[in-house]
Design a protein around this motif. Structure first.
Motif, PDB file in Angstrom:
ATOM      1  N   ALA A  19      -7.778 -10.276  -3.190  1.00  0.00           N
ATOM      2  CA  ALA A  19      -5.880 -10.107  -2.798  1.00  0.00           C
ATOM      3  C   ALA A  19      -5.508  -9.223  -4.207  1.00  0.00           C
ATOM      4  CB  ALA A  19      -5.708 -11.262  -2.725  1.00  0.00           C
ATOM      5  N   THR A  20      -6.063  -9.242  -5.262  1.00  0.00           N
ATOM      6  CA  THR A  20      -5.696  -7.914  -5.900  1.00  0.00           C
ATOM      7  C   THR A  20      -6.278  -6.835  -5.550  1.00  0.00           C
ATOM      8  OG1 THR A  20      -6.042  -9.890  -8.004  1.00  0.00           O
ATOM      9  CG2 THR A  20      -6.760  -7.623  -8.490  1.00  0.00           C
ATOM     10  N   ILE A  21      -7.441  -6.286  -5.156  1.00  0.00           N
ATOM     11  CA  ILE A  21      -8.063  -5.150  -4.992  1.00  0.00           C
ATOM     12  C   ILE A  21      -7.554  -4.620  -3.476  1.00  0.00           C
ATOM     13  CG2 ILE A  21     -10.105  -4.125  -3.982  1.00  0.00           C
ATOM     14  CD1 ILE A  21     -11.529  -5.642  -4.787  1.00  0.00           C
ATOM     15  N   LEU A  22      -6.871  -5.255  -2.896  1.00  0.00           N
ATOM     16  CA  LEU A  22      -6.093  -4.915  -1.386  1.00  0.00           C
ATOM     17  C   LEU A  22      -4.516  -4.429  -1.851  1.00  0.00           C
ATOM     18  CD1 LEU A  22      -6.931  -7.303   0.950  1.00  0.00           C
ATOM     19  CD2 LEU A  22      -7.939  -5.189   0.390  1.00  0.00           C
ATOM     20  N   ALA A  23      -4.255  -5.346  -2.713  1.00  0.00           N
ATOM     21  CA  ALA A  23      -2.426  -5.234  -3.405  1.00  0.00           C
ATOM     22  C   ALA A  23      -2.648  -3.579  -4.013  1.00  0.00           C
ATOM     23  CB  ALA A  23      -2.188  -5.982  -4.133  1.00  0.00           C
ATOM     24  N   GLN A  24      -3.295  -3.725  -5.048  1.00  0.00           N
ATOM     25  CA  GLN A  24      -3.622  -2.002  -5.888  1.00  0.00           C
ATOM     26  C   GLN A  24      -3.770  -1.231  -4.996  1.00  0.00           C
ATOM     27  OE1 GLN A  24      -7.600  -3.728  -7.809  1.00  0.00           O
ATOM     28  NE2 GLN A  24      -6.397  -4.408 -10.005  1.00  0.00           N
ATOM     29  N   ARG A  25      -4.807  -1.440  -3.349  1.00  0.00           N
ATOM     30  CA  ARG A  25      -4.693  -0.262  -2.542  1.00  0.00           C
ATOM     31  C   ARG A  25      -3.632  -0.089  -1.410  1.00  0.00           C
ATOM     32  NH1 ARG A  25      -9.576   1.210  -2.761  1.00  0.00           N
ATOM     33  NH2 ARG A  25      -9.029   2.800  -1.712  1.00  0.00           N
ATOM     34  N   GLY A  26      -2.423  -0.936  -2.517  1.00  0.00           N
ATOM     35  CA  GLY A  26      -1.076  -0.958  -1.668  1.00  0.00           C
ATOM     36  C   GLY A  26      -0.731  -1.283  -0.324  1.00  0.00           C
ATOM     37  N   LEU A  27      -1.974  -2.279   0.128  1.00  0.00           N
ATOM     38  CA  LEU A  27      -1.605  -3.494   1.849  1.00  0.00           C
ATOM     39  C   LEU A  27      -0.587  -4.713   0.545  1.00  0.00           C
ATOM     40  CD1 LEU A  27      -5.148  -3.477   2.596  1.00  0.00           C
ATOM     41  CD2 LEU A  27      -3.795  -2.004   3.629  1.00  0.00           C
ATOM     42  N   ARG A  28      -0.395  -5.238   1.746  1.00  0.00           N
ATOM     43  CA  ARG A  28       0.741  -6.095   2.180  1.00  0.00           C
ATOM     44  C   ARG A  28      -0.076  -7.875   1.810  1.00  0.00           C
ATOM     45  NH1 ARG A  28       5.474  -7.862   4.613  1.00  0.00           N
ATOM     46  NH2 ARG A  28       5.412  -8.873   2.862  1.00  0.00           N
ATOM     47  N   VAL A  29      -0.169  -8.563   0.853  1.00  0.00           N
ATOM     48  CA  VAL A  29      -1.095  -9.938   1.301  1.00  0.00           C
ATOM     49  C   VAL A  29      -0.373 -10.592   0.725  1.00  0.00           C
ATOM     50  CG1 VAL A  29      -3.299 -11.093   0.082  1.00  0.00           C
ATOM     51  CG2 VAL A  29      -2.506  -7.644   0.420  1.00  0.00           C
ATOM     52  N   CYS A  30      -0.864 -11.501   1.415  1.00  0.00           N
ATOM     53  CA  CYS A  30      -0.746 -13.273   1.376  1.00  0.00           C
ATOM     54  C   CYS A  30      -2.017 -14.014   1.070  1.00  0.00           C
ATOM     55  CB  CYS A  30       0.651 -13.921   2.502  1.00  0.00           C
ATOM     56  SG  CYS A  30       1.016 -15.424   2.261  1.00  0.00           S
ATOM     57  N   LEU A  31      -1.417 -14.610  -0.546  1.00  0.00           N
ATOM     58  CA  LEU A  31      -3.035 -15.178  -0.775  1.00  0.00           C
ATOM     59  C   LEU A  31      -2.870 -16.616  -0.819  1.00  0.00           C
ATOM     60  CD1 LEU A  31      -5.503 -15.614  -2.445  1.00  0.00           C
ATOM     61  CD2 LEU A  31      -4.775 -15.276  -4.266  1.00  0.00           C
ATOM     62  N   LEU A  32      -3.003 -17.860   0.028  1.00  0.00           N
ATOM     63  CA  LEU A  32      -2.630 -19.226   0.779  1.00  0.00           C
ATOM     64  C   LEU A  32      -3.869 -20.182  -0.126  1.00  0.00           C
ATOM     65  CD1 LEU A  32      -1.748 -18.863   4.333  1.00  0.00           C
ATOM     66  CD2 LEU A  32      -0.375 -19.009   1.520  1.00  0.00           C
ATOM     67  N   ALA A 308     -12.970  -5.778   0.260  1.00  0.00           N
ATOM     68  CA  ALA A 308     -12.081  -4.931  -0.150  1.00  0.00           C
ATOM     69  C   ALA A 308     -12.353  -3.306   0.872  1.00  0.00           C
ATOM     70  CB  ALA A 308     -11.616  -4.573  -1.369  1.00  0.00           C
ATOM     71  N   GLU A 309     -13.239  -2.694   0.745  1.00  0.00           N
ATOM     72  CA  GLU A 309     -12.799  -1.131   0.607  1.00  0.00           C
ATOM     73  C   GLU A 309     -13.107  -0.875   2.230  1.00  0.00           C
ATOM     74  OE1 GLU A 309     -13.189   1.674  -0.899  1.00  0.00           O
ATOM     75  OE2 GLU A 309     -12.786  -0.274  -2.793  1.00  0.00           O
ATOM     76  N   ARG A 310     -13.887  -2.262   2.720  1.00  0.00           N
ATOM     77  CA  ARG A 310     -13.841  -2.101   4.812  1.00  0.00           C
ATOM     78  C   ARG A 310     -12.690  -2.092   5.052  1.00  0.00           C
ATOM     79  NH1 ARG A 310     -17.849  -0.163   3.220  1.00  0.00           N
ATOM     80  NH2 ARG A 310     -16.437   1.241   4.442  1.00  0.00           N
ATOM     81  N   ILE A 311     -11.809  -2.655   4.671  1.00  0.00           N
ATOM     82  CA  ILE A 311     -10.438  -3.299   5.061  1.00  0.00           C
ATOM     83  C   ILE A 311      -9.516  -1.621   4.431  1.00  0.00           C
ATOM     84  CG2 ILE A 311      -8.613  -4.815   5.037  1.00  0.00           C
ATOM     85  CD1 ILE A 311     -10.402  -7.524   3.659  1.00  0.00           C
ATOM     86  N   VAL A 312      -9.814  -1.548   3.709  1.00  0.00           N
ATOM     87  CA  VAL A 312      -9.197   0.224   3.279  1.00  0.00           C
ATOM     88  C   VAL A 312      -9.042   0.811   4.433  1.00  0.00           C
ATOM     89  CG1 VAL A 312      -8.349   0.998   1.802  1.00  0.00           C
ATOM     90  CG2 VAL A 312      -8.387  -0.863   0.352  1.00  0.00           C
ATOM     91  N   SER A 313     -10.571   0.606   4.256  1.00  0.00           N
ATOM     92  CA  SER A 313     -10.964   2.080   5.548  1.00  0.00           C
ATOM     93  C   SER A 313     -10.797   1.652   7.041  1.00  0.00           C
ATOM     94  CB  SER A 313     -12.228   2.578   5.443  1.00  0.00           C
ATOM     95  OG  SER A 313     -12.793   2.295   6.580  1.00  0.00           O
ATOM     96  N   GLY A 314     -10.564   0.244   7.148  1.00  0.00           N
ATOM     97  CA  GLY A 314      -9.922  -0.451   8.871  1.00  0.00           C
ATOM     98  C   GLY A 314      -8.744   0.030   8.692  1.00  0.00           C
ATOM     99  N   PHE A 315      -7.528   0.404   7.849  1.00  0.00           N
ATOM    100  CA  PHE A 315      -6.002   0.216   8.199  1.00  0.00           C
ATOM    101  C   PHE A 315      -6.268   1.635   8.282  1.00  0.00           C
ATOM    102  CE2 PHE A 315      -5.588  -4.333   6.579  1.00  0.00           C
ATOM    103  CZ  PHE A 315      -4.622  -4.418   7.434  1.00  0.00           C
ATOM    104  N   ASP A 316      -7.223   2.317   7.124  1.00  0.00           N
ATOM    105  CA  ASP A 316      -6.418   3.701   7.282  1.00  0.00           C
ATOM    106  C   ASP A 316      -6.990   4.179   8.805  1.00  0.00           C
ATOM    107  OD1 ASP A 316      -6.090   3.564   4.621  1.00  0.00           O
ATOM    108  OD2 ASP A 316      -7.771   4.711   3.799  1.00  0.00           O
ATOM    109  N   HIS A 317      -8.412   4.110   9.301  1.00  0.00           N
ATOM    110  CA  HIS A 317      -8.621   4.914   9.762  1.00  0.00           C
ATOM    111  C   HIS A 317      -8.371   3.776  11.488  1.00  0.00           C
ATOM    112  CE1 HIS A 317     -10.924   6.392   6.804  1.00  0.00           C
ATOM    113  NE2 HIS A 317     -10.788   7.344   7.402  1.00  0.00           N
ATOM    114  N   GLN A 318      -7.953   2.877  11.542  1.00  0.00           N
ATOM    115  CA  GLN A 318      -7.479   2.360  12.850  1.00  0.00           C
ATOM    116  C   GLN A 318      -8.551   1.958  13.698  1.00  0.00           C
ATOM    117  OE1 GLN A 318      -3.811   2.892  14.380  1.00  0.00           O
ATOM    118  NE2 GLN A 318      -3.548   3.035  12.466  1.00  0.00           N
ATOM    119  N   GLY A 319      -9.390   0.932  12.370  1.00  0.00           N
ATOM    120  CA  GLY A 319     -10.947   0.221  13.390  1.00  0.00           C
ATOM    121  C   GLY A 319     -11.028  -0.481  12.330  1.00  0.00           C
TER     122      GLY A 319
END
Ligand SMILES: Cc1cc2nc3c(=O)[nH]c(=O)nc-3n(C[C@H](O)[C@H](O)[C@H](O)COP(=O)(O)OP(=O)(O)OC[C@H]3O[C@@H](n4cnc5c(N)ncnc54)[C@H](O)[C@@H]3O)c2cc1C
Length: 462
Positions: A19-32, A308-319
């Motif tokens: 969650a921390t890394i994704l938020a640091q990379r600008g994504l909206r994250v909810c941690l439950l 986190a890297e894969r997720i950020v890349s997925g959001f960036d490239h629609q994949g």
């Protein structure tokens, strides 16, 4: 309506850093998390330097060290007939850390909140929401939480995995029963203790001792098939097992045991399907192995960073879905050798002739000791150690130990030989590069979207 880029279920070693890394990379994250923090979780609380490096990169390590984490700088190692003490330079080896989970997990959760993550504790997730086979959110007591991506970082009993019918593969039965206790009044610099000692009742007991922030942890692990007997009188059995590692027993002599003896009666090793359309599993939710080599926490940190890297890349490239599948493949490749090594070394019937040979070699040969020690932080892969040159050095030692045993007691010698033959057969059968080993480590095929919805339908009917 609550809508996020990513919702993560589970806020400990896997969930909070992710969650921390994704938020640091600008994504909206909810941690439950259903727990509130600080709170305990089953763990002997020692984690490896490769995981510590991730925490450094995220920016939380200074806070962890300032909160009193112990950095391992000395290890006392024992097997039935070998003992040695080795100094460890954290500057060279890396920082292996001991810290109570009550302290560590709270720091990780608070750090995620400070990075901009929406953290909700005391918030159990009951189900995963889907639409047309795609995961779109989770259900909580206070209503649905929607997201482009749902991550199950919710541990061995993962609700996310169960809801999605993410089945297990490459499962392994438990080797030992983990029991552990916390002590106060032990000097903070006594170092790390690790061992495996032959038991008169059969098999070996595994030991761990480590200073944590403000206390000392001792773990005693007897063969699982002897657990009922151990549990009949757990406190006195714990103490009598401990007495067979006298250096460790001396450390806690006169110290105060705080709280009950902790025991985990049910566990097993597994991999789980770990990605699909709009979802992924990370940490123990996707893979669990014998705890003896203390890999779970550092794996969770490393996996969080990679995912986190894969997720950020997925959001960036629609994949996103492709990236999630590639995460799953990476996780399996990253984990399989250590899984094999953990299964072998956590083996309750690991022959003491074998452990004596390995530890004896390490005691006499600093280069070999270094190689062995780098297995723990994955600088050396287990198959590099289980290589013909090392086995050629170990083999004669093992044989010598068996002969020595036979000289002391012929029957014991025969048993030792039998144990070694059985172990060697298992070693070869399970070896990740043997034909049978390859079959045993066959990973689940990557599934399609249609598979997911079909399987989900089946698990609902069941
Ligand atoms: C006996 C034992 C000893 C161990 N010793 C070590 C060791 O010395 N070193 C080491 O590195 N590893 C050790 N491990 C492994 C290590 O503890 C785990 O690998 C690590 O904690 C995994 O972290 P995680 O975040 O994936 O899962 P967990 O730590 O299990 O966290 C999962 C979180 O998810 C939450 N959750 C679960 N279900 C829900 C739900 N439905 N809704 C909301 N929240 C939910 C839980 O409350 C929990 O907070 C040990 C494990 C065991 C069992």
């Amino acid at each position: 309506m609550d809508r996020y880029d990513v919702v993560i279920v589970g806020a400990r070693c896997a969930g909070s850093p992710l969650a921390t890394i994704l938020a640091q990379r600008g994504l909206r994250v909810c941690l439950l998390d259903k727990a509130t923090f600080p709170s305990e979780t089953p763990s002997t609380s020692a984690f490896q330097s490769n995981g510590v490096d991730v925490l450094r990169r995220i920016g939380v390590l200074d806070e962890i060290l300032a909160a009193g984490a112990y950095v391992v700088d000395k290890a006392t190692v024992t097997s039935t007939r070998q003992k040695f003490v080795v100094d460890i330079d954290p500057e060279v080896y890396g920082q292996t850390i001991g810290m109570r989970r009550t302290t560590l997990d709270k720091i990780l959760v608070d750090f995620a909140a400070a990075a901009g993550v929406e953290v909700r504790t005391n918030c159990p997730v009951s189900d995963v929401l889907t639409d047309g086979g795609r995961v779109i959110g989770v259900m909580t007591r206070s209503g649905p939480v929607y997201a482009e991506l749902v991550i199950g970082a919710d541990g061995r009993q993962s609700t996310v995995a169960k809801s999605l019918g993410a089945e297990e593969y490459c499962t392994r039965p438990p080797g030992r029963l983990p029991t552990w206790a916390f002590y106060e009044g032990v000097a903070p610099d006594v170092g790390f203790y690790f061992g495996t000692v032959k038991r008169p009742q059969g098999g070996t007991t595994g030991y761990l001792g480590i200073p944590l922030d403000g206390c000392f942890l001792v773990s005693v692990n007897v063969p699982m098939d002897q657990s009922s007997r151990f549990l009949e009188d757990r406190y006195s059995n714990f103490d009598s097992e401990l007495a067979r590692f006298p250096e460790l027993a001396d450390i806690v002599e006169g110290a105060t045991r705080v709280g009950p003896l902790r025991v985990l009666q049910k566990w097993h090793g597994y991999f789980r399907r770990s990605a699909g359309p709009g979802w992924a599993l990370v940490g123990d939710a996707g893979h669990f192995k014998d705890y003896s080599l203390g890999q779970g926490q550092s794996d969770a940190f490393r996996q969080a960073e990679y995912l986190a890297e894969r997720i950020v890349s997925g959001f960036d490239h629609q994949g996103l879905d492709e990236e999630l599948l590639s995460w799953w493949r990476w996780r399996d490749t990253d984990a399989w050798q250590m899984y094999w090594a953990n299964c072998l070394l956590g083996e309750a019937y690991l022959p003491s002739s074998m452990a004596d040979a390995m530890f004896g070699l390490a005691a006499r040969d600093p280069a070999m000791a270094e190689q062995f020690s780098y297995i723990f932080n994955k600088k050396v892969a287990p198959l590099q150690i289980a290589s013909p040159p090392t086995l050629a050095k170990l083999g004669p030692q093992v044989l010598w130990n068996v002969i020595a045993e036979a000289r002391r007691d012929r029957l014991q010698g025969l048993r030792a030989l039998g144990a070694f033959a059985l172990f060697s057969a298992r070693f070869l059968r399970d070896h990740p590069r043997s034909v049978l080993g390859t079959r045993r480590y066959r990973f689940a095929p990557i599934e399609s979207l249609a598979d997911v919805s079909q399987r989900r339908g089946r698990s609902r009917q069941g």
